[in-house]
Design a protein around this motif. Structure first.
Motif, short mmCIF file in Angstrom:
data_model
loop_
_atom_site.label_atom_id
_atom_site.label_comp_id
_atom_site.label_asym_id
_atom_site.label_seq_id
_atom_site.Cartn_x
_atom_site.Cartn_y
_atom_site.Cartn_z
N GLU A 108 0.82 -1.05 -0.03
CA GLU A 108 0.08 -0.12 0.05
C GLU A 108 0.78 1.15 0.18
N ALA A 109 2.19 1.04 0.67
CA ALA A 109 2.93 2.20 0.55
C ALA A 109 3.61 2.56 -0.63
N GLY A 110 3.44 1.55 -1.75
CA GLY A 110 3.99 1.67 -3.04
C GLY A 110 5.30 0.85 -3.04
N ILE A 111 5.57 0.05 -2.17
CA ILE A 111 6.81 -0.56 -2.14
C ILE A 111 6.32 -1.97 -2.76
N PHE A 112 6.86 -2.47 -3.92
CA PHE A 112 6.59 -3.43 -4.56
C PHE A 112 7.38 -4.05 -5.76
N PRO A 113 7.95 -5.08 -5.72
CA PRO A 113 7.52 -6.49 -4.86
C PRO A 113 8.04 -6.18 -3.47
N VAL A 114 7.41 -6.77 -2.63
CA VAL A 114 7.84 -6.56 -1.14
C VAL A 114 9.10 -7.85 -0.85
N PHE A 115 8.81 -8.89 -1.38
CA PHE A 115 9.67 -10.10 -1.27
C PHE A 115 10.59 -10.19 -2.41
N VAL A 116 11.96 -10.06 -2.16
CA VAL A 116 12.91 -9.87 -3.56
C VAL A 116 13.97 -11.08 -3.08
N PRO A 117 14.44 -11.75 -4.20
CA PRO A 117 15.56 -12.52 -4.00
C PRO A 117 16.87 -11.60 -3.69
N LEU A 118 18.09 -12.63 -3.18
CA LEU A 118 19.13 -11.94 -3.24
C LEU A 118 19.91 -12.23 -4.42
N THR A 120 21.77 -17.58 7.51
CA THR A 120 21.21 -18.19 8.64
C THR A 120 19.59 -17.60 8.84
N ALA A 121 19.45 -16.30 8.66
CA ALA A 121 18.09 -15.84 8.88
C ALA A 121 17.10 -16.32 7.93
N LYS A 122 17.60 -16.48 6.67
CA LYS A 122 16.99 -16.84 5.37
C LYS A 122 16.11 -15.37 4.90
N MET A 123 15.79 -14.52 5.97
CA MET A 123 14.93 -13.32 5.28
C MET A 123 15.29 -12.25 6.27
N LEU A 124 15.78 -11.09 5.59
CA LEU A 124 15.92 -9.91 6.11
C LEU A 124 15.70 -8.67 5.44
N PRO A 125 15.34 -7.46 6.24
CA PRO A 125 14.86 -6.38 5.32
C PRO A 125 16.20 -5.76 4.79
N CYS A 126 16.04 -5.19 3.42
CA CYS A 126 17.10 -4.66 2.83
C CYS A 126 17.39 -3.22 3.58
N GLU A 127 18.61 -2.81 3.91
CA GLU A 127 18.72 -1.68 4.68
C GLU A 127 18.61 -0.20 3.90
N HIS A 128 18.64 -0.64 2.54
CA HIS A 128 18.25 0.51 1.62
C HIS A 128 17.18 0.69 1.24
N CYS A 129 16.26 -0.24 0.69
CA CYS A 129 14.83 -0.18 0.36
C CYS A 129 13.70 -0.69 1.20
N ASN A 130 14.14 -1.37 2.30
CA ASN A 130 13.30 -1.83 3.33
C ASN A 130 12.58 -3.17 2.78
N ARG A 131 12.68 -3.43 1.45
CA ARG A 131 12.05 -4.72 0.92
C ARG A 131 12.50 -6.07 1.69
N ILE A 132 11.92 -7.19 1.73
CA ILE A 132 12.24 -8.50 2.63
C ILE A 132 13.28 -8.94 1.44
N TYR A 178 16.84 -15.22 1.07
CA TYR A 178 17.88 -15.81 0.56
C TYR A 178 17.48 -17.58 -0.22
N GLN A 179 18.08 -17.68 -1.20
CA GLN A 179 17.83 -18.61 -1.87
C GLN A 179 16.38 -19.14 -2.08
N THR A 180 15.77 -18.21 -2.37
CA THR A 180 14.13 -18.36 -2.60
C THR A 180 13.68 -17.36 -3.86
N LYS A 181 13.15 -18.08 -4.69
CA LYS A 181 12.43 -17.09 -5.92
C LYS A 181 11.56 -16.50 -5.61
N ALA A 182 11.46 -15.17 -5.87
CA ALA A 182 10.17 -14.29 -5.74
C ALA A 182 9.21 -14.53 -6.98
#
Ligand SMILES: [Zn+2]
Length: 234
Positions: free
Chosen positions: A183-193, A215-227, A230-234
């Protein structure tokens, strides 16, 4: 998580459909005409300001004419009252000055007339162009509406699919976050590495971040805040 990613995939289709409308020729043309209309309106304001300037100058010229009329009366009076050899050259000088002033004033006024004629001509031209642009943009607006109506049932079908998937979402908290970011216009939210880059904003990630992600498998990007996943295709 699988369901959320499925929903994201469907949302991506909705985005693509909306983009289809936004990027269609009619939309591109409509934006162009809208810009032209705005430009035209600004130009009108400029012409109006110029016209006001001319009116002001006309008034100033008018006041000067009054002054010359006064001067002419003084010269005439001097001429009839005490004409003698001593002041005849002064009188001639005064009269010449007056004639010079008047012809200069005349040139100025002629110049003002020319300028105002030009403004009238330009305004008429601009007005015709704006009318034309308005007509065109109305046509484009209709075409855009038609295009939007075309994609509307497709979007509705996808929305329905999403609604059916929503109850199957296990991580409600993550899904709420997904919706909030979308809703905040950030899309896609989940992105691959992608290598060591964020799959959303393409910023290079520090090595220790990538290590943590492993290890965490999922972390927010420090720059764009998207999640970043790790090794998962969006
Ligand atoms: Zn990013």
């Amino acid at each position: 998580m699988k369901t959320i990613l499925e929903i994201q995939k469907l949302d991506r289709q909705i985005y693509a459909l909306n983009r289809e409308v936004d990027k269609c020729q009619a939309s591109v043309n409509f934006k162009e005409y809208k810009a032209k209309l705005q430009e035209g309106r600004a130009r009108f304001e400029q012409l109006e300001a110029q016209a006001n300037d001319i009116i002001k100058n006309f008034n100033i010229a008018n006041n000067r004419f009054d002054k010359y009329r006064g001067n002419a009366d003084i010269v005439k009076k001097r001429n009839s009252d005490n004409i003698n050899l001593d002041n005849i050259s002064t009188l001639i000088q005064d009269t010449n000055d007056l004639v010079g002033d008047l012809s200069e004033e005349n040139r100025r006024v002629e110049d003002l007339v020319r300028k105002s004629e030009e403004i009238v001509r330009k305004s008429a031209e601009l007005s015709a162009k704006l009318t034309e642009a308005k007509k065109h943009s109305a046509v484009y607006k209709m075409q855009i509406e038609k295009k939007r109506e075309e994609v509307a049932p497709k979007i509705a079908a996808i929305v329905q699919q999403i609604k059916e998937l929503e109850p199957k979402v296990e991580d409600k908290e993550k899904y709420a976050k997904y919706k909030q970011m979308k809703e905040a216009g950030i899309f896609p939210v989940f992105v691959p590495l992608v290598d060591n880059f964020c799959g959303g904003c393409s910023v290079e990630l520090p090595l220790n971040f990538v290590e943590k992600l492993k290890t965490a498998k999922m972390l927010p990007c420090e720059h764009c805040n998207r999640i970043i996943m790790y090794q998962t295709k969006a």
